[in-house]
Design a protein around this motif. Sequence first.
Motif: not given
Length: 116
Positions: A86-87, A94-95, A99-103
Motif C-alpha cells: 500500500i505505501i 504519485a511518481v 496528485p500527491a494528495e490523491d495518492a
Amino acid sequence: MLMSYSKNQKPAKDFLRWVHSKPVFQQWFTSQQGYTDGATKYWEEDPVWSIDPVLLPFRDLPNVGRLVGYAGPPGRAAAEAVTKYIIVDMYAKAVQGMPAEDAVKWAHEELVKVYA
C-alpha cells in the motif's frame, strides 16, 4: 526457548547451550557470510563484516530495524498492509502523475480497509 511440556528438558537445554556457545555459533555465523545478524553486540565486531563491504550496512540492522507495524504492535493487519504494498503503491501513484494528495487519500482508504 524450550517448551515446558518437552519430555527431554535436560538434553534440550544442553543442546541449546552448546549450539549458542561462541565456538559453535561462530562457525554458523561465519558460514552465513553477512546474511544474518548476531543476537548480541559482540557479533557486530566480527571479521565477517570486513569480507564483503557490500553487506556492511546489514550489520547495523538490529539497532535500527523495526518490526512490521512499528510504532504500533506487529500483527495480521500490519503484515497485510506490507504484503499489499500500500505505501509503495502510494509513492508509485504519485511518481506516475497522480496528485500527491490523491495518492495519500487512496493509501489512507486502503489502510482503513485493512485495519478496520
